[in-house]
Enzyme design. Sequence first.
Site, PDB file in Angstrom:
ATOM      1  N   CYS A 287      -0.874  -0.816   3.868  1.00  0.00           N
ATOM      2  CA  CYS A 287       0.720  -0.759   5.274  1.00  0.00           C
ATOM      3  C   CYS A 287       0.019   0.863   5.473  1.00  0.00           C
ATOM      4  CB  CYS A 287       1.112  -1.002   4.672  1.00  0.00           C
ATOM      5  SG  CYS A 287       2.040   0.146   2.946  1.00  0.00           S
ATOM      6  N   HIS A 314       8.484   5.876   1.286  1.00  0.00           N
ATOM      7  CA  HIS A 314       8.589   4.755   1.280  1.00  0.00           C
ATOM      8  C   HIS A 314       9.292   3.927   0.478  1.00  0.00           C
ATOM      9  CE1 HIS A 314       5.518   1.823   0.657  1.00  0.00           C
ATOM     10  NE2 HIS A 314       4.672   1.579   1.092  1.00  0.00           N
TER      11      HIS A 314
END
Length: 487
Positions: A287, A314
């Site tokens: 991602c 994150h």
Amino acid sequence: MTTEQLDRWNAQEAAAEAMIPLIGTLYRGKGVTTLLHSRPLVNKSVISILRTHRFARQIEGEELSVDETLPFLQVLSELDLGPCKVDLGHLAVGYRADDRGLSVREYAETVLADVTNGNKARSAGPRDVVLYGFGRIGRLVTRLLIEKAGSGNGLNLRAVVVRKGGEDDLIKRASLLRRDSVHGKFDGTIKVDVENETITANGNVIKFIYSNDPTAIDYTAYGIKDAILVDNTGRWRDRAGLEQHLRPGIAKVVLTAPGKGDVPNIVHGVNHRDLDLSQQIFSCASCTTNAIVPPLKAMDDEFGITRGHVETVHSFTNDQNLLDNYHKADRRGRSAPFNLVLTETGAASAVAKAMPDFKAKITGNSIRVPTPDVSVAILNLQLKQETTRAEVLAYLRQVSLSGPLSRNLDYTAATDVVSSDFIGSRAASIIDANATIVEGDTAILYVWYDNEFGYSCQVVRTVQYISGIEYPTYPQLDARVLTGAGT
């Protein structure tokens, strides 16, 4: 709200209501996906359609009216179109800038000549898809595939392979698909047939195959043929491991994690067009790789990059522990909801796989934080030339509107956005204009990304391309027209 404003709103609602059956008929009857400035309108509500029109203020400085787009939609429904994507926003903006005095129909026929009548594309679908695993990414990919199944000419989710967790396994998996704490309720209906081991979602019958061994499955026994298998378990990441999936009925394998060794890592919008489609094994990278590569590509193309550092903030993932416990990685064993956790990211080193011509040295690190979804990457870039903040932002805004990265890179000028505002974003990454810092040859970009849903959209785009059913977007206008330059 005055009576005049209310009357105007009601008229706008009525126009949006009139758009919905036209959008649906184009999609299901002709395989035409209608967009508004790269945002899909298929299966959207009246309010969602109006909200998407308001988004045009970020692009043109004024709200785009449904009074402008509805006539184009009516013309599209009458044209002899084949499978394609048509952006109503681009049509409306291009029509405003056109000085030939054409009618809406004449203009549409002119700019869509490449996809109408004898030039229209023929559908390459449907194409069978199998999901191996049904975790966070697997269930979101499922939602997307079901959403896109309406035309019957696209990707057809036939089966999901999982390890059986108990007698009520199928019921629990259906429940996880039906409700999600982050992404909300499934948009539609779900029925469970325990006896036949199927889940039917919006009319799509999905067979659940229970297996612990990928080499033990004959997919043709379930009527599956020439399928693309999406492995979202991350258990196998090299070619030898992934080739185990190449069983009867499976033609290609796509991994939803960074591939190892010679497995090609794909970032849709950047290097997917360079793929050797005769190959059978592909990876969609991570991602974070999908989030940072599009802006890196854009900045390198325009300004050049000599070196850079990426720091990702994150959201925590299933790989971490809820409470302190044993973990093969030292820091990830500490409680995810209670801590900022320093960890490594392979995204920086993965850049070279996605952009082999990119010579700048990129370093990277990551901080896991106590949020369930949406992350931000901070790109600190040393450029080959001096520039200004205004020039960088004008360029990135333009890139987000047209060209090869317009579906992957988004842009926001909002001053009050926070991470939760990007839950459900379909872009791989979103430039935060107000956080951008530029001084001389240094640029610092803050890039938001939904590390679950945005990444899943990238996976589906890649599978569509590999399948041959990803169609270009029309009209293909110059970015100067879309940004109002030169008009």
